[in-house]
Design an enzyme around this catalytic site. Structure first.
Site, PDB file in Angstrom:
ATOM      1  N   GLY A 145       0.789  -1.125  -0.126  1.00  0.00           N
ATOM      2  CA  GLY A 145      -0.105  -0.035   0.063  1.00  0.00           C
ATOM      3  C   GLY A 145       0.980   1.209  -0.097  1.00  0.00           C
ATOM      4  CB  VAL A 146      -0.030   4.607  -1.031  1.00  0.00           C
ATOM      5  CG1 VAL A 146       0.770   6.008  -0.957  1.00  0.00           C
ATOM      6  CG2 VAL A 146       0.096   4.077  -2.530  1.00  0.00           C
ATOM      7  CD  GLU A 191      -3.786  -1.997  -4.952  1.00  0.00           C
ATOM      8  OE1 GLU A 191      -4.855  -1.364  -4.944  1.00  0.00           O
ATOM      9  OE2 GLU A 191      -2.921  -1.904  -3.958  1.00  0.00           O
ATOM     10  N   GLY A 220      -7.431  -1.375  -3.230  1.00  0.00           N
ATOM     11  CA  GLY A 220      -7.138  -2.872  -3.603  1.00  0.00           C
ATOM     12  C   GLY A 220      -6.758  -3.646  -2.419  1.00  0.00           C
TER      13      GLY A 220
END
Length: 504
Positions: free
Chosen positions: A269-270, A294, A388
């Site tokens: 993830g970010v 992603e 996501g």
């Protein structure tokens, strides 16, 4: 901008201003735009549309659209349209403060969806007919094929389904991005699906550009504007501690023979914590890593540059301004190592399961039994969305959730008796990590999971209270399989709303 970016002679007479292009968008229609986590979104037409909406509102006329994208975008899109009350509905993910405020005050409808589901739902018509697609590209080839820019997202689906197409050709984006994309046209709707021929994260199974019927293109707008992502803060001590716990666990799994020395494809993830984890992987001696994710952020770009990550598959970027410039400068290097796909492939559950991805995502809170809330504050206020994370949590080989053990200056515990909103059930969560430690939940019953989470993940300021709740629940709960005291299960959240702290 020279015509090297617009090479299809059929479209030269459709070049116009952003204001003229925005006039094709009518009130009440569904508009699909490119963009994924602040990359590859249209920069000019949304601003022109926002100005048009504001003018119509000043005249007392209603004007809102239903907006679909790949994921979150940036102030020039989400922010501009939200500020002028131009959105009636938004999906599938957002991170803009103005949009968030409107969602939480009830004036903007929001559909928070798994990113892998969006294309299929659009094809089945769950979101209605798509009137207009507004797509940023880096170039238009002689045959009309569209070279995406720094994200692919749902652009293939938007171009296929939209009645009208507006193209923004952005020459700020590096021309060298051409060849980095892999657009797979082999997907189909059930019952006509067939296996996706992707075996390794860096396999190329599609085309390097998007198809688009030139007859649907009503406008081409030349732009020159940067992607906008917030710069990442240097890793703090909390992030480094979380990363250290996770890396120690991964090293243990390698020694136990459950992971190969180069791990399995990474999904991240970010944020600052995932960046700290990626930096820690490099410092710990891991090599020959791959990513099937992603988003590529600064940490993955660093690993590619250092040769620690051999390849990365994604659907978009979330790069700081400094990393963006490095990406543009070294585009020839990265083009050999990065593959950009549609998000129905980058997030495809079957591929995530088959490749055995290691999913690493953030959370708002987790409860004693391993249920995770990654979207809502106090159960009712959306933060961003599930994105996501669910695609990788349910299907990955390892589903890892990361968070500091407290928030809001220590007034909120990230480990609670019962989560106030469930995004990932206890059945989909393998590992929970805070700066306090790591709880491996695999193979454990609910009460065994609770003991691990309290002992290893809870902050000391809340550990005794959690243990007290759990002990009384084990004694007094209606059922003893997943013990809860229903009158108290969400009392921590109510206490914070009432007093500003979860502390007793």
């Amino acid at each position: 901008m020279s015509d090297e970016r617009i090479r299809d002679a059929r479209l030269l007479d459709r070049i116009m201003s952003a204001d003229a292009a925005a006039a094709f968008i009518e009130p009440g229609t569904t508009v699909a735009m490119s963009g994924f986590t602040g990359s590859g979104y249209p920069k000019a037409v949304p601003l022109a549309l926002a100005q048009r909406i504001e003018q119509r509102h000043a005249q007392g006329e209603p004007f809102q659209i239903r907006l679909l994208t790949g994921a979150s975008t940036a102030p020039e899109l989400d922010g501009a349209l939200a500020k002028v009350d131009g959105l009636a509905l938004r999906l599938p993910f957002q991170s803009d403060p103005d949009a968030r405020k409107r969602i939480n005050d009830g004036t903007l409808e929001y559909i928070d969806a798994h990113l892998s589901h969006v294309a299929q739902h659009a094809w089945f018509g769950f979101y209605g007919e798509i009137d207009t697609a507004v797509i940023e590209v880096s170039a238009i080839r002689e045959d009309g094929a569209l070279v995406p820019s720094t994200s692919v997202g749902n652009n293939k689906t938007w171009l296929d389904l939209a009645k009208k197409v507006i193209l923004e050709v952005n020459d700020w984006q590096p021309a060298g991005v051409e060849g980095m994309h892999d657009i797979y046209y082999g997907t189909a709707l059930p019952p006509h699906r067939r296996p996706i021929p992707l075996v390794h994260p860096d396999d190329r199974i599609g085309e390097t550009a998007l198809r688009c019927d030139p007859a649907k293109v009503v406008a081409v707008v030349r732009t020159h504007g940067p992607d906008r992502n917030s710069p990442f803060n240097p890793a703090d001590e909390c992030s480094r501690q979380i990363a250290a716990h996770l890396i120690e666990f991964l090293q243990h799994e390698v020694k136990a023979g459950r992971l190969p020395p180069n791990l399995l494809p990474l999904q991240s993830g970010v944020g600052n914590i995932p960046n700290a984890v990626l930096a820690g992987l490099a410092a710990s001696g891991f090599r020959d890593l791959t990513a099937f994710t992603e988003v590529i952020q600064d940490g993955m770009l660093d690993l590619l540059h250092e040769g620690i990550l051999t390849s990365a598959s994604c659907t978009g970027f979330a790069l700081s301004p400094e990393a963006n410039e490095r990406f543009k400068r070294d585009i020839d290097f990265y083009r050999q190592r990065i593959v950009m796909r549609t998000q129905e492939i980058s997030n495809h559950p079957e591929l995530v399961r088959r490749l055995g991805c290691i999913g690493m995502n953030g959370m708002v809170e987790a409860d004693l039994y391993g249920n995770v809330n990654s979207t809502h504050i106090m159960g009712t206020r959306i933060q961003n969305g599930i994105g996501g994370s669910g695609d990788f949590a349910r299907n990955g080989f390892l589903s890892i959730f990361l968070s500091p053990s407290t928030a809001k200056g220590g007034s909120i515990s990230s480990i609670v008796p019962m989560v106030s909103h469930v995004d990932h059930t206890e059945h989909d969560v393998s590992i929970i990590v805070t700066e306090q430690g790591l709880a491996d939940l695999r193979g454990l019953s609910p009460k065994q999971r609770a003991r691990q989470i309290i002992a290893h993940c809870a902050h000391p300021d809340f550990r005794d209270a959690l243990q007290d709740y759990f002990a009384r629940a084990c004694r007094d709960s209606y059922g003893k399989h997943t013990p809860h005291l229903l009158p108290e299960a969400l009392s921590w959240h109510q206490r914070w709303l009432d007093t500003g702290t979860m502390r007793p």
